[in-house]
Structures are given as C-alpha cells and as structure tokens.
Design a protein around this motif. Structure first.
Motif, PDB file in Angstrom:
ATOM      1  N   VAL A   1       0.875  -1.174   0.000  1.00  0.00           N
ATOM      2  CA  VAL A   1       0.000   0.000   0.000  1.00  0.00           C
ATOM      3  C   VAL A   1       0.911   1.222   0.000  1.00  0.00           C
ATOM      4  O   VAL A   1       1.879   1.278   0.764  1.00  0.00           O
ATOM      5  CB  VAL A   1      -0.902   0.033   1.262  1.00  0.00           C
ATOM      6  CG1 VAL A   1      -1.743   1.291   1.290  1.00  0.00           C
ATOM      7  CG2 VAL A   1      -1.762  -1.197   1.350  1.00  0.00           C
TER       8      VAL A   1
ATOM      9  N   ARG B   1       0.944   5.680  -0.203  1.00  0.00           N
ATOM     10  CA  ARG B   1       0.158   6.906  -0.048  1.00  0.00           C
ATOM     11  C   ARG B   1       1.062   8.113  -0.243  1.00  0.00           C
ATOM     12  O   ARG B   1       2.272   8.009  -0.103  1.00  0.00           O
ATOM     13  CB  ARG B   1      -0.517   6.973   1.317  1.00  0.00           C
ATOM     14  CG  ARG B   1       0.439   7.030   2.471  1.00  0.00           C
ATOM     15  CD  ARG B   1      -0.192   7.302   3.848  1.00  0.00           C
ATOM     16  NE  ARG B   1      -1.221   6.357   4.200  1.00  0.00           N
ATOM     17  CZ  ARG B   1      -2.403   6.714   4.720  1.00  0.00           C
ATOM     18  NH1 ARG B   1      -2.677   7.975   4.952  1.00  0.00           N
ATOM     19  NH2 ARG B   1      -3.303   5.810   5.012  1.00  0.00           N
TER      20      ARG B   1
ATOM     21  N   ASP C   1      -1.927   1.688   7.659  1.00  0.00           N
ATOM     22  CA  ASP C   1      -1.770   0.885   6.442  1.00  0.00           C
ATOM     23  C   ASP C   1      -1.174  -0.485   6.756  1.00  0.00           C
ATOM     24  O   ASP C   1      -1.610  -1.499   6.208  1.00  0.00           O
ATOM     25  CB  ASP C   1      -0.893   1.606   5.423  1.00  0.00           C
ATOM     26  CG  ASP C   1      -1.562   2.833   4.829  1.00  0.00           C
ATOM     27  OD1 ASP C   1      -2.796   2.971   4.967  1.00  0.00           O
ATOM     28  OD2 ASP C   1      -0.848   3.660   4.224  1.00  0.00           O
TER      29      ASP C   1
ATOM     30  N   LEU D   1      -3.039  -3.984   6.055  1.00  0.00           N
ATOM     31  CA  LEU D   1      -2.406  -4.968   5.184  1.00  0.00           C
ATOM     32  C   LEU D   1      -2.346  -6.335   5.867  1.00  0.00           C
ATOM     33  O   LEU D   1      -2.667  -7.355   5.264  1.00  0.00           O
ATOM     34  CB  LEU D   1      -1.009  -4.489   4.803  1.00  0.00           C
ATOM     35  CG  LEU D   1      -0.291  -5.183   3.671  1.00  0.00           C
ATOM     36  CD1 LEU D   1      -1.117  -5.189   2.399  1.00  0.00           C
ATOM     37  CD2 LEU D   1       1.049  -4.508   3.421  1.00  0.00           C
TER      38      LEU D   1
END
Length: 83
Positions: free
Chosen positions: A9, A11, A39, A43
């Motif tokens: 992930v 960002r 995150d 995950l």
C-alpha cells in the motif's frame, strides 16, 4: 510447491518543497506516520481475512516500510503460499 507474493500500500506524504527550504511540519509528519501505521495494520488484516487463502498454508513475512520517494511512502509484506 510454494510461491511468494508481495502486497503493498502506498500513499502520498508531505515532502520538502521544491525550493528546498520548506520542510513538512511536525503535524504533517505525525499524520503521515500514523497513516503508515494504519496501512500496516490493514495490510496484515487483509492477509488474515482473505477468503482465497483459507484453504492454503500461508507464511507471512514482516511488514516492511518503503520510501519516502517522490512524495510517496508505504508498506509491503511478502507472503509465501502453497499452490
């Protein structure tokens, strides 16, 4: 047989302005850090709750940070699964 899959992930995070003088504030850095903690948690939960992995053996690795690079940062995890 086993295979390794990497999940991640990313960002956007606050970075130093193009002038090289305007660094992110402490509040911006703290917000980014807590976002990455969230995150990592999400995950791990995604791997634990994935229906496709219910009937196979799964060996997850540690969640690893990535970046920041180009205004992005994130986390990854590798899982090894039987196929």
């Amino acid at each position: 047989m086993q295979t390794t899959i990497e999940l991640g992930v990313a960002r956007c995070v606050a970075v130093t302005a193009p002038d090289g003088q305007s660094a992110p504030t402490c509040d911006q850095r703290e917000t980014d850090a807590w976002g990455l903690v969230l995150d990592a948690r999400l995950l791990r939960e995604a791997v634990a709750c994935c229906d496709a992995l219910t009937d196979v053996q799964v060996w997850p690795s540690a969640v690893t940070p990535m970046g920041p690079q180009g205004g992005c940062a994130g986390v990854t995890v590798q899982i090894t699964v039987e196929v």
